[in-house]
Motif scaffolding. Structure first.
Motif, PDB file in Angstrom:
ATOM      1  N   GLY A 138       0.834  -1.192   0.000  1.00  0.00           N
ATOM      2  CA  GLY A 138       0.000   0.000   0.000  1.00  0.00           C
ATOM      3  C   GLY A 138       0.869   1.241   0.000  1.00  0.00           C
ATOM      4  N   ALA A 139       0.357   2.317  -0.599  1.00  0.00           N
ATOM      5  CA  ALA A 139       1.147   3.547  -0.694  1.00  0.00           C
ATOM      6  C   ALA A 139       0.275   4.768  -0.438  1.00  0.00           C
ATOM      7  CB  ALA A 139       1.797   3.660  -2.073  1.00  0.00           C
ATOM      8  N   VAL A 140       0.807   5.682   0.361  1.00  0.00           N
ATOM      9  CA  VAL A 140       0.236   7.017   0.524  1.00  0.00           C
ATOM     10  C   VAL A 140       1.323   7.987   0.079  1.00  0.00           C
ATOM     11  CG1 VAL A 140      -0.779   8.703   2.086  1.00  0.00           C
ATOM     12  CG2 VAL A 140      -1.171   6.263   2.477  1.00  0.00           C
ATOM     13  N   LEU A 141       1.057   8.712  -1.003  1.00  0.00           N
ATOM     14  CA  LEU A 141       2.074   9.563  -1.606  1.00  0.00           C
ATOM     15  C   LEU A 141       1.805  11.034  -1.322  1.00  0.00           C
ATOM     16  CD1 LEU A 141       2.414   7.803  -5.085  1.00  0.00           C
ATOM     17  CD2 LEU A 141       3.806   7.463  -3.030  1.00  0.00           C
ATOM     18  N   GLN A 142       2.856  11.832  -1.382  1.00  0.00           N
ATOM     19  CA  GLN A 142       2.678  13.272  -1.231  1.00  0.00           C
ATOM     20  C   GLN A 142       1.833  13.793  -2.381  1.00  0.00           C
ATOM     21  OE1 GLN A 142       6.607  15.024  -0.859  1.00  0.00           O
ATOM     22  NE2 GLN A 142       6.444  15.009   1.356  1.00  0.00           N
ATOM     23  N   GLY A 143       0.960  14.724  -2.075  1.00  0.00           N
ATOM     24  CA  GLY A 143       0.082  15.266  -3.106  1.00  0.00           C
ATOM     25  C   GLY A 143      -1.251  14.562  -3.164  1.00  0.00           C
ATOM     26  N   GLY A 144      -1.350  13.406  -2.519  1.00  0.00           N
ATOM     27  CA  GLY A 144      -2.646  12.745  -2.373  1.00  0.00           C
ATOM     28  C   GLY A 144      -3.100  11.930  -3.560  1.00  0.00           C
ATOM     29  N   ALA A 145      -3.372  12.567  -4.693  1.00  0.00           N
ATOM     30  CA  ALA A 145      -3.814  11.891  -5.910  1.00  0.00           C
ATOM     31  C   ALA A 145      -5.156  11.190  -5.757  1.00  0.00           C
ATOM     32  CB  ALA A 145      -2.752  10.896  -6.394  1.00  0.00           C
ATOM     33  N   LEU A 146      -6.060  11.760  -4.930  1.00  0.00           N
ATOM     34  CA  LEU A 146      -7.427  11.249  -4.903  1.00  0.00           C
ATOM     35  C   LEU A 146      -8.149  11.702  -6.164  1.00  0.00           C
ATOM     36  CD1 LEU A 146      -8.525  11.924  -1.200  1.00  0.00           C
ATOM     37  CD2 LEU A 146      -7.870   9.739  -2.216  1.00  0.00           C
TER      38      LEU A 146
END
Length: 245
Positions: free
Chosen positions: A84-92
Motif C-alpha cells: 500500500g502507498a500514501v504519496l505526497q500530493g494525495g492523488a485522490l
C-alpha cells in the motif's frame, strides 16, 4: 523474521546530478522504519523506487523476494496488491466519491461487489470515515483526505505500507490515532511500515528504527536511542535533522 524489502547499492541520477548515492537497508516482516531528512534529501525519490514507479540508475530494489528490475508486468501488479502507498500530493480522484477512491485498488482483484463493499466498510470504520462514502474529496478536511488516502492503501490488506510525508495535513493527535490503528494492524497481520518525514519526532515514544537521509546519502540507520548520540557527535546527522547552520 522474513525479509519484506531490501535495497542494495542504490544510485539514482536525476537531470545530470547524483540524487541518491549507495543507499541500502532491509526491512523485515512487522518492522517499522521512519526515514527522516530535510526537503530535497531524496525521500520521495526513494519512495518511488521502493514502489517500482521508477528504476534506479544502479543497484537492487527487492520487494517480497522479487527484484523489481526483472519482474514482468503481471508480477508487478501482483506485488502492488501487497504493497500500500500514501504519496505526497494525495492523488485522490476529484471527480469520484470517497467510495470510488477506496475501490480503485480492487478494480483488478477478482472480488464480488458484495466483497468489495464489505472491504470498504471495514476500512472506513477502522479509520473513522463512516458516513463519508458518498462525499467528494473536496468536501473533506485535509485530515479526512489523508485518512481516505490511507484507507485506499489498506483496503487490499497489504503486507507493506509506504507513506511519504506522514505528518502532512495531520496534527499530533491525528498522527497518534493513526499510529495506534497501524499498530493494531502490525500486531494482527505483521504489517511492515515505512514512513518518510522531515520530523524525527513523529514516532516519539515508539521504539522503532529511524534512518536519516540527506543529499541522497543514508547517514544513520538504527534505534531512536542511538540517534541522539549520533546527532551529538556527527554534524551531518545533526544538520539533516535540525537544519544546517
Amino acid at each position: 523474521m522474513s525479509e519484506i524489502l531490501a535495497l542494495s547499492g542504490v544510485y539514482q541520477h536525476v537531470q545530470g546530478r547524483m540524487a541518491l548515492t549507495d543507499v541500502g537497508f532491509t526491512l523485515s516482516a512487522g518492522e517499522w522504519l521512519l526515514l527522516v531528512g530535510p526537503n530535497g534529501a531524496g525521500k520521495s525519490l526513494l519512495t518511488r523506487l521502493m514502489l517500482g514507479l521508477d528504476r534506479p540508475s544502479a543497484g537492487q530494489v527487492r520487494v517480497l523476494g522479487q527484484e523489481l528490475e526483472h519482474v514482468d508486468g503481471r508480477t508487478m501488479r501482483a506485488l502492488r496488491n501487497q504493497v500500500g502507498a500514501v504519496l505526497q500530493g494525495g492523488a485522490l480522484l476529484a471527480s469520484g466519491s470517497v467510495l470510488d477512491n477506496l475501490l480503485l485498488p480492487l478494480r483488478d482483484v477478482p472480488l464480488s461487489r458484495h466483497a468489495m463493499a464489505r472491504a470498504a466498510r471495514l476500512v472506513m470504520t477502522l479509520l473513522q470515515l463512516d458516513g463519508l462514502e458518498n462525499h467528494p474529496p473536496r468536501a473533506l478536511s485535509l485530515g479526512q483526505r489523508r485518512r481516505v488516502e490511507l484507507a485506499r492503501a489498506l483496503i487490499h490488506q497489504p503486507r507493506l505500507l509506504i507513506w511519504d510525508g506522514f505528518s502532512d495535513g495531520l496534527d499530533l493527535a491525528a498522527m497518534r490515532e493513526i499510529l495506534d490503528v497501524l499498530g493494531k494492524l502490525r500486531g494482527n497481520r505483521q504489517l511492515s511500515l515505512i514512513l518518510t518525514d522531515n520530523r524525527p519526532d513523529v514516532l516519539a515514544g515508539i521504539e522503532h528504527r529511524i534512518a536519516v537521509l540527506d543529499r541522497g546519502r543514508l547517514l544513520f540507520d538504527g534505534p531512536p536511542a542511538e540517534l541522539e548520540t549520533a546527532a551529538a557527535t556527527r554534524l551531518e546527522v545533526r544538520s539533516a535533522i535540525w537544519g544546517r547552520p
